[in-house]
Design a protein around this motif. Structure first.
Motif, PDB file in Angstrom:
ATOM      1  N   GLU A   1      26.311  53.753  27.687  1.00  0.00           N
ATOM      2  CA  GLU A   1      27.215  53.636  28.826  1.00  0.00           C
ATOM      3  C   GLU A   1      26.663  52.664  29.859  1.00  0.00           C
ATOM      4  O   GLU A   1      27.411  51.877  30.451  1.00  0.00           O
ATOM      5  N   ASP A   2      25.355  52.687  30.062  1.00  0.00           N
ATOM      6  CA  ASP A   2      24.733  51.766  31.022  1.00  0.00           C
ATOM      7  C   ASP A   2      24.921  50.314  30.595  1.00  0.00           C
ATOM      8  O   ASP A   2      25.197  49.444  31.427  1.00  0.00           O
ATOM      9  N   THR A   3      24.744  50.051  29.294  1.00  0.00           N
ATOM     10  CA  THR A   3      24.933  48.689  28.800  1.00  0.00           C
ATOM     11  C   THR A   3      26.371  48.237  29.002  1.00  0.00           C
ATOM     12  O   THR A   3      26.639  47.123  29.454  1.00  0.00           O
ATOM     13  N   TRP A   4      27.312  49.106  28.656  1.00  0.00           N
ATOM     14  CA  TRP A   4      28.734  48.775  28.835  1.00  0.00           C
ATOM     15  C   TRP A   4      29.051  48.495  30.310  1.00  0.00           C
ATOM     16  O   TRP A   4      29.662  47.482  30.648  1.00  0.00           O
ATOM     17  N   ASP A   5      28.608  49.395  31.178  1.00  0.00           N
ATOM     18  CA  ASP A   5      28.924  49.258  32.600  1.00  0.00           C
ATOM     19  C   ASP A   5      28.294  48.008  33.196  1.00  0.00           C
ATOM     20  O   ASP A   5      28.939  47.287  33.974  1.00  0.00           O
ATOM     21  N   ARG A   6      27.046  47.746  32.851  1.00  0.00           N
ATOM     22  CA  ARG A   6      26.368  46.581  33.413  1.00  0.00           C
ATOM     23  C   ARG A   6      27.017  45.285  32.927  1.00  0.00           C
ATOM     24  O   ARG A   6      27.156  44.322  33.694  1.00  0.00           O
ATOM     25  N   THR A   7      27.427  45.256  31.662  1.00  0.00           N
ATOM     26  CA  THR A   7      28.067  44.058  31.119  1.00  0.00           C
ATOM     27  C   THR A   7      29.379  43.771  31.851  1.00  0.00           C
ATOM     28  O   THR A   7      29.630  42.631  32.263  1.00  0.00           O
ATOM     29  N   PHE A   8      30.193  44.791  32.033  1.00  0.00           N
ATOM     30  CA  PHE A   8      31.469  44.586  32.725  1.00  0.00           C
ATOM     31  C   PHE A   8      31.267  44.352  34.220  1.00  0.00           C
ATOM     32  O   PHE A   8      32.019  43.598  34.847  1.00  0.00           O
ATOM     33  N   GLU A   9      30.259  44.988  34.785  1.00  0.00           N
ATOM     34  CA  GLU A   9      29.991  44.795  36.213  1.00  0.00           C
ATOM     35  C   GLU A   9      29.650  43.339  36.513  1.00  0.00           C
ATOM     36  O   GLU A   9      30.123  42.769  37.501  1.00  0.00           O
ATOM     37  N   THR A  10      28.846  42.729  35.648  1.00  0.00           N
ATOM     38  CA  THR A  10      28.454  41.336  35.862  1.00  0.00           C
ATOM     39  C   THR A  10      29.536  40.369  35.405  1.00  0.00           C
ATOM     40  O   THR A  10      29.931  39.458  36.145  1.00  0.00           O
ATOM     41  N   ASN A  11      30.029  40.548  34.189  1.00  0.00           N
ATOM     42  CA  ASN A  11      30.895  39.544  33.568  1.00  0.00           C
ATOM     43  C   ASN A  11      32.339  39.580  34.048  1.00  0.00           C
ATOM     44  O   ASN A  11      33.038  38.567  33.951  1.00  0.00           O
ATOM     45  N   VAL A  12      32.787  40.719  34.544  1.00  0.00           N
ATOM     46  CA  VAL A  12      34.189  40.830  34.969  1.00  0.00           C
ATOM     47  C   VAL A  12      34.295  41.206  36.445  1.00  0.00           C
ATOM     48  O   VAL A  12      34.927  40.500  37.233  1.00  0.00           O
ATOM     49  N   LYS A  13      33.676  42.309  36.831  1.00  0.00           N
ATOM     50  CA  LYS A  13      33.747  42.721  38.233  1.00  0.00           C
ATOM     51  C   LYS A  13      33.154  41.661  39.144  1.00  0.00           C
ATOM     52  O   LYS A  13      33.689  41.386  40.230  1.00  0.00           O
ATOM     53  N   GLY A  14      32.061  41.049  38.720  1.00  0.00           N
ATOM     54  CA  GLY A  14      31.455  39.994  39.528  1.00  0.00           C
ATOM     55  C   GLY A  14      32.404  38.832  39.743  1.00  0.00           C
ATOM     56  O   GLY A  14      32.501  38.278  40.850  1.00  0.00           O
ATOM     57  N   MET A  15      33.104  38.443  38.702  1.00  0.00           N
ATOM     58  CA  MET A  15      34.092  37.369  38.784  1.00  0.00           C
ATOM     59  C   MET A  15      35.222  37.741  39.747  1.00  0.00           C
ATOM     60  O   MET A  15      35.695  36.916  40.541  1.00  0.00           O
ATOM     61  N   PHE A  16      35.652  38.991  39.674  1.00  0.00           N
ATOM     62  CA  PHE A  16      36.689  39.497  40.577  1.00  0.00           C
ATOM     63  C   PHE A  16      36.218  39.484  42.029  1.00  0.00           C
ATOM     64  O   PHE A  16      36.917  38.987  42.928  1.00  0.00           O
ATOM     65  N   LEU A  17      35.018  39.996  42.276  1.00  0.00           N
ATOM     66  CA  LEU A  17      34.530  40.112  43.653  1.00  0.00           C
ATOM     67  C   LEU A  17      34.309  38.749  44.306  1.00  0.00           C
ATOM     68  O   LEU A  17      34.700  38.541  45.460  1.00  0.00           O
ATOM     69  N   THR A  18      33.681  37.837  43.570  1.00  0.00           N
ATOM     70  CA  THR A  18      33.407  36.523  44.168  1.00  0.00           C
ATOM     71  C   THR A  18      34.701  35.738  44.389  1.00  0.00           C
ATOM     72  O   THR A  18      34.862  35.072  45.419  1.00  0.00           O
ATOM     73  N   SER A  19      35.628  35.831  43.451  1.00  0.00           N
ATOM     74  CA  SER A  19      36.901  35.121  43.600  1.00  0.00           C
ATOM     75  C   SER A  19      37.704  35.693  44.768  1.00  0.00           C
ATOM     76  O   SER A  19      38.321  34.942  45.541  1.00  0.00           O
ATOM     77  N   GLN A  20      37.694  37.004  44.887  1.00  0.00           N
ATOM     78  CA  GLN A  20      38.424  37.650  45.985  1.00  0.00           C
ATOM     79  C   GLN A  20      37.828  37.256  47.339  1.00  0.00           C
ATOM     80  O   GLN A  20      38.555  37.061  48.316  1.00  0.00           O
ATOM     81  N   ARG A  21      36.507  37.104  47.379  1.00  0.00           N
ATOM     82  CA  ARG A  21      35.849  36.714  48.639  1.00  0.00           C
ATOM     83  C   ARG A  21      36.077  35.239  48.958  1.00  0.00           C
ATOM     84  O   ARG A  21      36.206  34.857  50.133  1.00  0.00           O
ATOM     85  N   ALA A  22      36.129  34.398  47.943  1.00  0.00           N
ATOM     86  CA  ALA A  22      36.301  32.958  48.167  1.00  0.00           C
ATOM     87  C   ALA A  22      37.736  32.593  48.504  1.00  0.00           C
ATOM     88  O   ALA A  22      37.995  31.611  49.218  1.00  0.00           O
ATOM     89  N   ALA A  23      38.703  33.356  47.999  1.00  0.00           N
ATOM     90  CA  ALA A  23      40.109  32.959  48.062  1.00  0.00           C
ATOM     91  C   ALA A  23      40.686  32.818  49.470  1.00  0.00           C
ATOM     92  O   ALA A  23      41.434  31.862  49.722  1.00  0.00           O
ATOM     93  N   PRO A  24      40.415  33.728  50.406  1.00  0.00           N
ATOM     94  CA  PRO A  24      41.081  33.608  51.715  1.00  0.00           C
ATOM     95  C   PRO A  24      40.857  32.271  52.412  1.00  0.00           C
ATOM     96  O   PRO A  24      41.816  31.680  52.938  1.00  0.00           O
ATOM     97  N   SER A  25      39.633  31.774  52.438  1.00  0.00           N
ATOM     98  CA  SER A  25      39.400  30.487  53.102  1.00  0.00           C
ATOM     99  C   SER A  25      40.014  29.339  52.315  1.00  0.00           C
ATOM    100  O   SER A  25      40.459  28.345  52.894  1.00  0.00           O
ATOM    101  N   MET A  26      40.067  29.475  50.978  1.00  0.00           N
ATOM    102  CA  MET A  26      40.744  28.462  50.172  1.00  0.00           C
ATOM    103  C   MET A  26      42.234  28.450  50.472  1.00  0.00           C
ATOM    104  O   MET A  26      42.854  27.387  50.605  1.00  0.00           O
ATOM    105  N   ILE A  27      42.829  29.637  50.609  1.00  0.00           N
ATOM    106  CA  ILE A  27      44.253  29.745  50.938  1.00  0.00           C
ATOM    107  C   ILE A  27      44.524  29.127  52.306  1.00  0.00           C
ATOM    108  O   ILE A  27      45.495  28.379  52.502  1.00  0.00           O
ATOM    109  N   GLU A  28      43.667  29.425  53.253  1.00  0.00           N
ATOM    110  CA  GLU A  28      43.827  28.896  54.604  1.00  0.00           C
ATOM    111  C   GLU A  28      43.808  27.367  54.610  1.00  0.00           C
ATOM    112  O   GLU A  28      44.556  26.730  55.351  1.00  0.00           O
ATOM    113  N   ARG A  29      42.968  26.789  53.761  1.00  0.00           N
ATOM    114  CA  ARG A  29      42.837  25.332  53.713  1.00  0.00           C
ATOM    115  C   ARG A  29      43.831  24.682  52.747  1.00  0.00           C
ATOM    116  O   ARG A  29      43.966  23.464  52.720  1.00  0.00           O
ATOM    117  N   GLY A  30      44.490  25.493  51.928  1.00  0.00           N
ATOM    118  CA  GLY A  30      45.433  24.955  50.955  1.00  0.00           C
ATOM    119  C   GLY A  30      44.763  24.185  49.845  1.00  0.00           C
ATOM    120  O   GLY A  30      45.376  23.318  49.207  1.00  0.00           O
TER     121      GLY A  30
END
Length: 265
Positions: free
Chosen positions: A108-137
């Motif tokens: 379970e730890d291997t599964w969770d860590r893999t998804f946490e880095t490979n998918v959740k990480g992508m989600f979190l960083t994109s969600q954080r980057a998007a607002p300023s990108m939207i503001e600037r168009g």
């Protein structure tokens, strides 16, 4: 040619391997760079890349430590980057893990860590980057996916394969949602590349030769080839490319699978 002069670029997991190659290519073309690394064991490698880039290209380069799978770390990464450079205009989600374990032994730890880095990480960083990108168009998000986004490439990484398929779908979903704001979201799909992640795996000469023979180009890819594809998708030349997975795999994913590939290992 300086396609990214004064653009602010954050590349996750960029202390070595494909990530380091990506930041080098962006620096060659004038970008200001944020090198993200996970922990203390990666800091020296990250600092070496930082020094190399600063000396060779004279661009601004900063280091930010953080685990992309942790929201607080992501917030701190972006806050520090914005404080030092300004808004992030190009985000490359490169950080990833691929522990080799057959399905019945995956914990379970291997599964969770893999998804946490490979998918959740992508989600979190994109969600954080998007607002300023939207503001600037304007904004570019490029995710490092895999041949495993399309094919079952090996029976000893089912968790990794599932995570990279999820990364592919997330790329398409974000491309649709963010495209109307002038943000391009795409992905690259490398086949096997000689990096630290697969160094031990490729030390077996038989496995190395199998990887080469399986590829239609009869060679492995390089980190620079992946970096070149990332730069294209981040450039003005790719303004109308969105929600796309660009395979950089020598044609591996368009040929028939070989029976029992990797099964002995």
């Amino acid at each position: 040619m300086s396609r990214f002069t004064n653009r602010n670029v954050l590349v996750t997991g960029s202390a070595r391997g494909i990530g380091a190659a990506i930041v080098r290519r962006f620096a060659e073309e004038g970008a200001n760079i944020v090198i993200n690394y996970l922990g203390d064991s990666d800091r020296e490698a990250a600092a070496e890349v930082q020094q190399e880039i600063a000396q060779a290209f004279g661009t601004k380069v900063i280091l930010v430590q953080g685990d992309v799978g942790k929201k607080a770390d992501v917030e701190n990464m972006f806050a520090e980057a914005e404080r030092e450079l300004g808004p992030i205009e190009v985000l490359v989600n490169n950080a990833g893990v691929a522990p080799f374990e057959p399905f019945l032994k995956v914990t379970e730890d291997t599964w969770d860590r893999t998804f946490e880095t490979n998918v959740k990480g992508m989600f979190l960083t994109s969600q954080r980057a998007a607002p300023s990108m939207i503001e600037r168009g304007y904004g570019k998000i490029v995710n490092v996916a895999s041949t495993a986004s399309l094919l079952v490439t090996s029976p000893v990484i089912p968790h990794y394969i599932a995570s990279k398929a999820a990364a592919h779908q997330l790329t398409k979903a974000l491309g649709i949602e963010l495209g109307k704001h002038g943000i391009n979201v795409n992905a690259v799909g490398p086949s096997t590349v000689e990096t630290d992640m697969v160094k031990e795996y490729l030390q077996d000469e038989q496995i190395y030769q199998q990887e080469v023979e399986a590829n239609p180009m009869k060679r492995l890819g390089t980190a620079k080839q992946i970096a070149d594809a990332v730069l294209f998708l981040s450039s003005e030349e790719a303004m109308q490319v969105n929600g796309h997975l660009l395979m950089v795999d020598g044609g591996l994913t368009v040929k028939a699978a070989q029976p029992e590939d990797h099964m002995d290992h």
